[in-house]
Design a protein around this motif. Sequence first.
Motif, short mmCIF file in Angstrom:
data_model
loop_
_atom_site.label_atom_id
_atom_site.label_comp_id
_atom_site.label_asym_id
_atom_site.label_seq_id
_atom_site.Cartn_x
_atom_site.Cartn_y
_atom_site.Cartn_z
N HIS A 32 -1.55 -1.77 -6.05
CA HIS A 32 -2.40 -0.53 -5.28
C HIS A 32 -3.22 0.22 -6.53
CE1 HIS A 32 -3.69 2.50 -2.69
NE2 HIS A 32 -3.16 3.50 -3.21
N ALA A 33 -2.72 0.31 -7.71
CA ALA A 33 -3.61 0.78 -8.63
C ALA A 33 -4.79 -0.12 -8.98
CB ALA A 33 -2.65 1.14 -9.95
N THR A 34 -4.28 -1.33 -9.02
CA THR A 34 -5.52 -2.35 -9.48
C THR A 34 -6.64 -2.72 -8.33
OG1 THR A 34 -3.95 -4.20 -9.16
CG2 THR A 34 -4.12 -3.32 -11.41
N GLY A 35 -6.04 -2.23 -7.19
CA GLY A 35 -7.06 -2.50 -6.25
C GLY A 35 -6.73 -3.86 -5.22
N GLN A 36 -5.44 -4.72 -5.89
CA GLN A 36 -5.12 -5.72 -5.23
C GLN A 36 -4.39 -5.82 -3.58
OE1 GLN A 36 -3.27 -7.91 -8.30
NE2 GLN A 36 -5.20 -8.26 -9.49
N LEU A 37 -3.89 -4.67 -3.31
CA LEU A 37 -2.88 -4.24 -2.45
C LEU A 37 -3.93 -4.15 -0.79
CD1 LEU A 37 -0.06 -3.91 -1.55
CD2 LEU A 37 0.01 -1.67 -1.79
N GLU A 38 -3.47 -5.25 -0.28
CA GLU A 38 -4.36 -5.06 1.11
C GLU A 38 -3.64 -4.44 2.15
OE1 GLU A 38 -4.89 -8.82 2.54
OE2 GLU A 38 -6.00 -9.61 0.53
N ASN A 39 -2.35 -4.46 2.32
CA ASN A 39 -1.56 -3.49 3.22
C ASN A 39 -0.84 -2.24 2.69
OD1 ASN A 39 -0.15 -2.41 5.39
ND2 ASN A 39 1.18 -4.42 5.65
N THR A 40 -1.56 -1.11 2.60
CA THR A 40 -1.07 -0.10 1.98
C THR A 40 0.13 0.56 2.61
OG1 THR A 40 -2.59 1.29 2.96
CG2 THR A 40 -3.29 0.45 0.85
N ALA A 41 0.37 0.08 3.96
CA ALA A 41 1.56 0.79 4.72
C ALA A 41 2.90 0.25 4.08
CB ALA A 41 1.54 0.31 6.09
N GLN A 42 2.61 -0.94 3.38
CA GLN A 42 3.79 -1.35 2.61
C GLN A 42 4.54 -0.49 1.68
OE1 GLN A 42 4.66 -4.33 4.25
NE2 GLN A 42 6.56 -4.61 2.88
N LEU A 43 3.81 0.19 1.32
CA LEU A 43 4.20 1.19 0.26
C LEU A 43 5.15 2.46 0.80
CD1 LEU A 43 1.02 2.00 -1.84
CD2 LEU A 43 3.17 1.03 -2.80
N THR A 44 4.63 2.71 1.76
CA THR A 44 5.56 3.66 2.77
C THR A 44 6.65 2.87 3.42
OG1 THR A 44 3.55 4.83 3.29
CG2 THR A 44 5.58 5.40 4.75
N LYS A 45 6.91 1.84 3.67
CA LYS A 45 8.09 1.15 4.39
C LYS A 45 8.89 0.93 3.33
CE LYS A 45 5.41 -1.59 8.07
NZ LYS A 45 5.24 -2.70 8.43
N THR A 46 8.62 0.58 1.79
CA THR A 46 9.25 0.22 0.93
C THR A 46 10.09 1.82 0.48
OG1 THR A 46 8.01 -1.53 0.10
CG2 THR A 46 9.68 -0.83 -1.48
#
Length: 66
Positions: A32-46
């Motif tokens: 996410h910090a490097t801008g490579q994460l496409e699905n940011t909802a995965q952060l919340t799920k984890t």
Amino acid sequence: MKASALRDMTQDEIEAKLKELREALFNLTFQHATGQLENTAQLTKTRRSIARALTVLRDKQQNAAA
């Protein structure tokens, strides 16, 4: 991960799963910090899965002590 699945595990298995989830969260945060994460909802799920695992682990520890 569902809480019912976590309740079926032993304390050692939950701790191993917790370690795995924390590593996944670190990797997702880095992406996410490097801008490579496409699905940011995965952060919340984890994060929620980590909280669930900690809750079930704490419950098992309290039941073992009683």
